[in-house]
Scaffold this active site. Sequence first.
Site, PDB file in Angstrom:
ATOM      1  NE  ARG A   1      42.436  32.545  34.542  1.00 40.10           N
ATOM      2  CZ  ARG A   1      41.587  33.552  34.651  1.00 40.10           C
ATOM      3  NH1 ARG A   1      41.181  33.965  35.817  1.00 40.10           N
ATOM      4  NH2 ARG A   1      41.120  34.134  33.563  1.00 40.10           N
ATOM      5  CB  THR A   2      46.975  26.232  34.392  1.00 37.51           C
ATOM      6  OG1 THR A   2      46.308  24.975  34.576  1.00 37.51           O
ATOM      7  CG2 THR A   2      48.468  26.051  34.669  1.00 37.51           C
ATOM      8  CG  HIS A   3      47.035  31.639  37.948  1.00 35.67           C
ATOM      9  ND1 HIS A   3      46.104  30.889  38.631  1.00 35.67           N
ATOM     10  CD2 HIS A   3      46.486  32.874  37.791  1.00 35.67           C
ATOM     11  CE1 HIS A   3      45.029  31.642  38.868  1.00 35.67           C
ATOM     12  NE2 HIS A   3      45.239  32.847  38.373  1.00 35.67           N
TER      13      HIS A   3
ATOM     14  CD  GLU B   1      51.136  43.710  40.424  1.00 44.94           C
ATOM     15  OE1 GLU B   1      50.425  44.137  41.362  1.00 44.94           O
ATOM     16  OE2 GLU B   1      50.908  42.637  39.837  1.00 44.94           O
TER      17      GLU B   1
ATOM     18  CG  ASN C   1      44.250  44.410  45.698  1.00 42.97           C
ATOM     19  OD1 ASN C   1      43.900  43.321  45.214  1.00 42.97           O
ATOM     20  ND2 ASN C   1      45.315  45.063  45.283  1.00 42.97           N
TER      21      ASN C   1
HETATM   22  N1  HPA Z   1      48.148  42.615  41.684  1.00 42.98           N
HETATM   23  C1  HPA Z   1      48.203  41.482  40.966  1.00 42.98           C
HETATM   24  N2  HPA Z   1      47.293  40.537  41.040  1.00 42.98           N
HETATM   25  C2  HPA Z   1      46.264  40.721  41.884  1.00 42.98           C
HETATM   26  C3  HPA Z   1      46.149  41.876  42.675  1.00 42.98           C
HETATM   27  C4  HPA Z   1      47.154  42.875  42.556  1.00 42.98           C
HETATM   28  O1  HPA Z   1      47.127  43.927  43.214  1.00 42.98           O
HETATM   29  N3  HPA Z   1      44.999  41.731  43.396  1.00 42.98           N
HETATM   30  C5  HPA Z   1      44.465  40.546  43.040  1.00 42.98           C
HETATM   31  N4  HPA Z   1      45.215  39.919  42.129  1.00 42.98           N
END
Ligand code: HPA
Length: 276
Positions: free
Chosen positions: A96-98, A197, A239
Amino acid sequence: MADWNNPLDDPAADPFAIAAEAAADLHRLTGVEKHDIAVTLGSGWGKAAELIGETVATIPATEVTGFSRPALEGHVGTLRSIRTPGGKHVLVIGARTHYYEGHGVRRVVHSVRTAAAAGAATMVLTNGAGGIRETWRAGQPVLISDHINLTADSPLEGATFVDLTDLYSRRLRDVARSIDPSLDEGVYCQFRGPHYETPAEVQMAKTIGGHIVGMSTALEAIAAREAGMEILGFSLITNLAAGIQKTPLSHAEVIEAGREAEPVISSLLARVIGAL
Ligand code: HPA
């Protein structure tokens, strides 16, 4: 003539022609004429490839036109062609390219366009993401019911008006629930990243109707819909999102949650794909 590192970086190039070339590369390298289903494996989902069926070919993504090396540890840079016990051909995209890599949205959606050019009518997008719902736990997979694209970007160029109603197919979500009726679902907010974030941004996402925060998937889903594919989206909650969980976020924690959940969610994903 400029010496572009990647043909997609030439603004004059036609991204669909490059995807068609990539699909021809796949045909040549795998011997498989047409793929039926494509799956992008995000963090935590990598083991699914082994469980989907018999591997016909594994190809370094760099041998396929327009693909670039993955930026991140934990993302395998391969494309894999797998035959399911039911005889379907599945293209597993581990490259995957982010968007946060900054190479532009054409590169982000190239794998999806290549899958469509290779014949795939179904696009399964998976990712690791933060959860906003307090009842969710790290290690839990959830279905994506819709998205909010917070990148302020689009893979569509020009006056290409594409309907995004039922973007994440209700029919495919029902198929997933026929395998695991306990699957919850939520609205995925794609942020640019690569920073996580702020708690205030997470509250904003919650206020505007989001349940999952991440850095992928929405732009890919739009390109898949443009290509006429039916889309299934899965997030692994690695998470709880910033401020919802009381401890700081770390990439190591995200990877570790993915590793722990991998056997269970990979087997779930393989079973769902078998039922598509
Ligand atoms: N935020 C954005 N991307 C993520 C997170 C998150 O809390 N956890 C895993 N990828």
